[in-house]
Design a protein around this motif. Structure first.
Motif, mmCIF file in Angstrom:
data_model
loop_
_atom_site.group_PDB
_atom_site.id
_atom_site.type_symbol
_atom_site.label_atom_id
_atom_site.label_comp_id
_atom_site.label_asym_id
_atom_site.label_seq_id
_atom_site.Cartn_x
_atom_site.Cartn_y
_atom_site.Cartn_z
ATOM 1 N N THR A 47 0.850 -1.196 0.000
ATOM 2 C CA THR A 47 0.000 0.000 0.000
ATOM 3 C C THR A 47 0.885 1.245 0.000
ATOM 4 O O THR A 47 1.997 1.234 0.538
ATOM 5 C CB THR A 47 -0.907 0.027 1.239
ATOM 6 N N ASN A 52 -3.624 14.623 -0.750
ATOM 7 C CA ASN A 52 -3.914 15.205 -2.054
ATOM 8 C C ASN A 52 -4.826 16.412 -1.868
ATOM 9 O O ASN A 52 -6.041 16.311 -2.039
ATOM 10 C CB ASN A 52 -4.596 14.132 -2.918
ATOM 11 N N HIS A 58 -1.726 13.575 -9.291
ATOM 12 C CA HIS A 58 -1.703 12.214 -9.802
ATOM 13 C C HIS A 58 -0.292 11.650 -9.931
ATOM 14 O O HIS A 58 -0.124 10.517 -10.341
ATOM 15 C CB HIS A 58 -2.386 12.166 -11.170
ATOM 16 N N GLN A 61 0.360 8.380 -8.120
ATOM 17 C CA GLN A 61 -0.237 7.237 -8.836
ATOM 18 C C GLN A 61 0.554 6.906 -10.095
ATOM 19 O O GLN A 61 0.762 5.735 -10.413
ATOM 20 C CB GLN A 61 -1.695 7.543 -9.241
ATOM 21 N N ASN A 62 1.023 7.955 -10.788
ATOM 22 C CA ASN A 62 1.795 7.723 -12.014
ATOM 23 C C ASN A 62 3.087 6.970 -11.704
ATOM 24 O O ASN A 62 3.478 6.059 -12.435
ATOM 25 C CB ASN A 62 2.130 9.051 -12.697
ATOM 26 N N ALA A 64 3.635 5.020 -9.134
ATOM 27 C CA ALA A 64 3.293 3.645 -8.743
ATOM 28 C C ALA A 64 2.970 2.807 -9.972
ATOM 29 O O ALA A 64 3.403 1.651 -10.095
ATOM 30 C CB ALA A 64 2.106 3.665 -7.779
ATOM 31 N N ALA A 65 2.222 3.412 -10.908
ATOM 32 C CA ALA A 65 1.858 2.681 -12.126
ATOM 33 C C ALA A 65 3.091 2.349 -12.960
ATOM 34 O O ALA A 65 3.199 1.250 -13.523
ATOM 35 C CB ALA A 65 0.872 3.512 -12.943
ATOM 36 N N THR A 77 -1.199 -0.553 -4.132
ATOM 37 C CA THR A 77 -2.529 0.026 -3.902
ATOM 38 C C THR A 77 -2.354 1.410 -3.292
ATOM 39 O O THR A 77 -1.831 1.550 -2.182
ATOM 40 C CB THR A 77 -3.342 -0.865 -2.940
ATOM 41 N N THR A 78 -2.762 2.436 -4.039
ATOM 42 C CA THR A 78 -2.598 3.795 -3.519
ATOM 43 C C THR A 78 -3.775 4.159 -2.615
ATOM 44 O O THR A 78 -4.906 3.751 -2.860
ATOM 45 C CB THR A 78 -2.496 4.814 -4.668
ATOM 46 N N GLN A 79 -3.460 4.907 -1.565
ATOM 47 C CA GLN A 79 -4.477 5.362 -0.613
ATOM 48 C C GLN A 79 -4.380 6.885 -0.515
ATOM 49 O O GLN A 79 -3.412 7.402 0.025
ATOM 50 C CB GLN A 79 -4.247 4.728 0.761
ATOM 51 N N VAL A 80 -5.357 7.577 -1.051
ATOM 52 C CA VAL A 80 -5.360 9.039 -1.009
ATOM 53 C C VAL A 80 -6.102 9.476 0.244
ATOM 54 O O VAL A 80 -7.290 9.218 0.385
ATOM 55 C CB VAL A 80 -6.037 9.625 -2.258
#
Lengths: 434, 311
Positions: A47, A52, A58, A61-62, A64-65, A77-80
């Motif tokens: 995680t 944010n 983003h 997330q970018n 992590a992706a 798994t991102t948690q904002v």
């Protein structure tokens, strides 16, 4: 009756057996969990928590992706988490033994989610990859290490100042630049107010927002003339209440408030007031790290061009407030320490830093090259390259309470609940809290 | 010779003499009850009392929530009673609790009386009044936060009806902010209290009220002399639960004001959270939690004593 007695007895035995079975199953479950955590192959799913404020950031997330794409089989798994309570949420999760595997944090020790107290308690995973150390300057290294080990990856540096919509302000006849003085600000406030707008938006009910405003002004009023003020405070040679620059800082905020520089209802406003006010063109600037400007510019698709400005000194020279405190750390209790270490190393690598800096607008720590700066920094580029800046003050403060009480104290000044001296005395008291 | 046979005395065995028939297996059932209740007892002990005792232990330390700690004796408790901010939180807690008990019970009882018998639409109205109870307090509080905001609907309505001078920054003025918290608490709990009182009112015989009315007792006298004594158990339950709820208020404070402006609406529960998780003084937070627990216990016993049925 005999039948009933037998049935009752059977039930009793059944209940006893159930209790034993449940107990046994619980023990087996514990045993199985223990053996699982000690197995050789670690889970390939982690995680990643971050905050944010604007809802548009983003780049985490970018990153992590991109890591997932380069490492098939890995899931991040991102948690904002909400920005207003992010620090408390992370601290609570760490204290509760439920920390995310990887999370955004602050360097140093002066905020609730600062890494050094967590590192001291053994809650963070040491980062040993050489690229992490390579991106830090010797001056900033101490903010990221504890007992000689590094515990977080830096996102780079940002300017903590006024995130300013210059085009909108100029269209209303308001002009503010990096070379403006405090009296220029007061005139700009009056000009904006005459147009039914506010020069600045302030989330008065959010201590980190009122705190960052105070820290920006103190950068010039306190740390400009005395860059080592924190060391003097730590040595007991200076106090908040006894330093004129701190009183000037807080009095300046009261002066701004009385002059109508902030939007109506600023003292009780939340972050939503900044978002809505900016979107509706009701205010020209707000106080935040420069990453917010990059973020909003990107999200607008080129329609908005926010810039970063330093807050003009109440007197004397103006210094920009530059921080490299935003960082990414890993939990010591992660079930995937190798994966976490690998992800942190990726974030520190040129590929990872490119994604993060493109999205956040953060620039390399200690840079003197204007080419490394995004257009957001154009007004303050010369201050950065000539190092006319001071570090964000809270990084070296001993605990999060000092900054939290600075923030809530500013709100108290706006509502008339407290005085400048009371706020500063409270901060002195907090400084010595063990 | 005739033998007069006297009516045979019923022969009662010693066993039957001392125990009614059902008592023969009552010991088995009783024994079984203990086995049945054991898991619940163990869970209650572990989850509630052991956890509370562990928290109480940390009240005597300087633990920050992470890492090691030192024993500091009763210094955390001394801090609790010396810190003006903490005393302010105590005062706010008492004000909110008293206001919550009074307003919720008075308004809830009025609704219950109104919806008890006469109205044809009472079932629909009962549902509508109870509806806020099932909503999340946090969600409700955030909605009210928008209503109370400076540019929120409350100020807009006041402006629209010509009461512009009544507009305030409701959540930024210390006394108004505390009142706003109370309003939200009361608004959401009226339905629950009304249901408790409706249950109590269902036990009041209509004939008794009719007889009193024939004897000339007016509505107020009937309410005071017949209804109130008969709904005494409901009164005790409703006031006890609302008192406890009022003393431990947290959600509404955090969502509406975050304890601000400048800690003006901190309650003991929110102050515990702030000390423990924002300021990372877990030991002090634990000490405050213990004080709050004892405070609630004392208040509840006192309140139960006052409202107990003395008939």
């Amino acid at each position: 009756m005999i039948t009933n007695a037998i049935r009752t007895r059977r039930w009793r035995w059944a209940a006893s057996a159930a209790v034993v079975a449940v107990t046994g199953m619980s023990a087996a479950a514990c045993s199985s969990a223990s053996s699982g955590s000690g197995s050789g192959s670690e889970p390939q799913s982690i995680t990643f928590a971050f905050n944010n404020p604007s809802g548009n950031e983003h780049y985490f997330q970018n990153a992590a992706a991109a890591y997932e794409k380069a490492h098939p089989g890995v899931t991040i798994t991102t948690q904002v988490l909400p920005a207003e309570s992010y620090a408390q949420a992370i601290a609570t999760r760490i204290e509760g033994g439920n920390a995310p595997d990887v999370f955004e944090a602050e360097s140093g020790s002066g905020q609730t989610d600062s890494i050094q107290p967590f590192a001291k308690a053994g809650e963070l995973l040491p980062v040993t990859d050489p690229t992490v150390k390579a991106e830090l300057t010797p001056a900033s290294l101490s903010q990221f290490e504890y007992n000689g080990k590094i515990y977080a990856v830096s996102l780079g540096s940002a300017v903590n100042g006024i995130v300013y919509n210059d085009a909108l302000a100029k269209s209303a006849g308001v002009n503010l630049t990096a070379s403006s003085t405090f009296s220029d600000v007061m005139q700009a406030c009056a000009a904006a107010k005459a147009k039914g707008k506010a020069l600045f938006g302030l989330a008065g009910s959010v201590p980190v927002n009122t705190g960052i405003l105070a820290a920006e002004i103190a950068t010039s009023a306190v740390y400009g003339p005395d860059p080592n003020w924190d060391a003097q405070r730590a040595a007991g040679k200076a106090t908040f209440a006894g330093t004129p620059g701190w009183a000037t800082t807080l009095n300046s905020i009261v002066q701004l408030y009385k002059a109508g520089c902030f939007q109506p209802g600023a003292q009780g406003a939340g972050f939503d007031a900044l978002t809505n006010g900016s979107a509706q063109g009701q205010l020209f600037g707000f106080f935040a790290p420069s990453g917010a400007a990059v973020d909003i510019n990107t999200a607008s698709g080129g329609h908005v061009h926010l810039v970063a400005l330093p807050f003009p000194a109440p007197a004397g020279a103006t210094y920009a407030s530059v921080s490299s405190d935003v960082s990414i750390a890993g939990s010591a209790h992660t079930r995937s320490p190798k994966l976490v270490a690998s992800f942190l190393a990726y974030l520190a690598s040129p590929a990872g830093q490119k994604i993060l800096s493109t999205g956040s607008g953060y620039f390399p720590v200690g840079t003197t090259s204007a080419s490394a700066l995004s257009p957001v920094y154009q007004p303050v580029a010369s201050m950065i390259t000539s190092r006319q800046y001071r570090n964000f003050p809270t990084i070296d403060w001993p605990n999060g309470k000092v900054y939290a009480d600075l923030g809530s104290g500013v709100q108290g000044l706006l509502t008339g609940q407290t005085t400048v001296q009371q706020v500063l005395q409270q901060m002195d008291s907090d400084w010595t809290t063990p | 010779m005739s033998v007069m046979s006297s009516p045979a005395k019923p022969t009662i065995s010693k066993r039957d003499d001392v125990r009614p028939p059902r008592a023969a297996h009552s010991s088995l059932v009783g024994y079984g009850y203990w086995w049945w209740v054991l898991p619940a007892l163990v869970l209650t002990g572990a989850v509630i009392y052991l956890a509370t005792a562990t928290g109480a232990f940390y009240a005597f330390t300087d633990w920050t929530g992470i890492g090691s700690y030192n024993f500091v004796g009763v210094s955390n408790f001394v801090k609790v009673f010396q810190n003006s901010q903490l005393l302010g939180a105590l005062v706010n807690t008492v004000l909110l609790a008293v206001g919550f008990v009074v307003f919720t019970n008075v308004i809830g009882l009025l609704f219950a009386l109104a919806l008890n018998r006469t109205l044809k639409t009472r079932y629909v109205l009962r549902t509508l009044i109870f509806m806020p109870v099932v909503l999340s307090p946090i969600a409700v509080s955030y909605i009210w936060k928008f209503i109370f905001a400076y540019n929120g609907s409350l100020n807009q309505i006041l402006g629209d009806v010509g009461l512009g001078s009544w507009r305030h920054d409701w959540l930024a003025v210390p006394k108004l902010a505390l009142g706003c918290v109370l309003v939200v608490m009361v608004w959401q709990s009226i339905g629950f209290v009304a249901v408790v009182y409706l249950a109590g009112l269902a036990t009041v015989p209509r004939e008794l009220e009719e007889a009193a009315a024939i004897d000339g007792a007016g509505p107020w006298r009937r309410f005071r002399r017949i209804t109130v004594p008969l709904i005494q158990p409901s009164l005790a339950i409703a006031t006890t639960l609302t008192l406890i709820q009022g003393l431990r208020v947290f959600d509404q404070v955090m969502a509406l004001t975050g304890g601000g402006p400048d800690n003006a609406t901190q309650t003991l529960a929110s102050e515990i959270y702030q000390q423990t998780f924002t300021y990372q003084e877990f030991g002090l937070g634990a000490a405050m939690a213990l004080v709050l627990t004892v405070f609630i216990l004392v208040c509840t016993i006192a309140q139960l004593t006052l409202t107990r049925d003395r008939t």
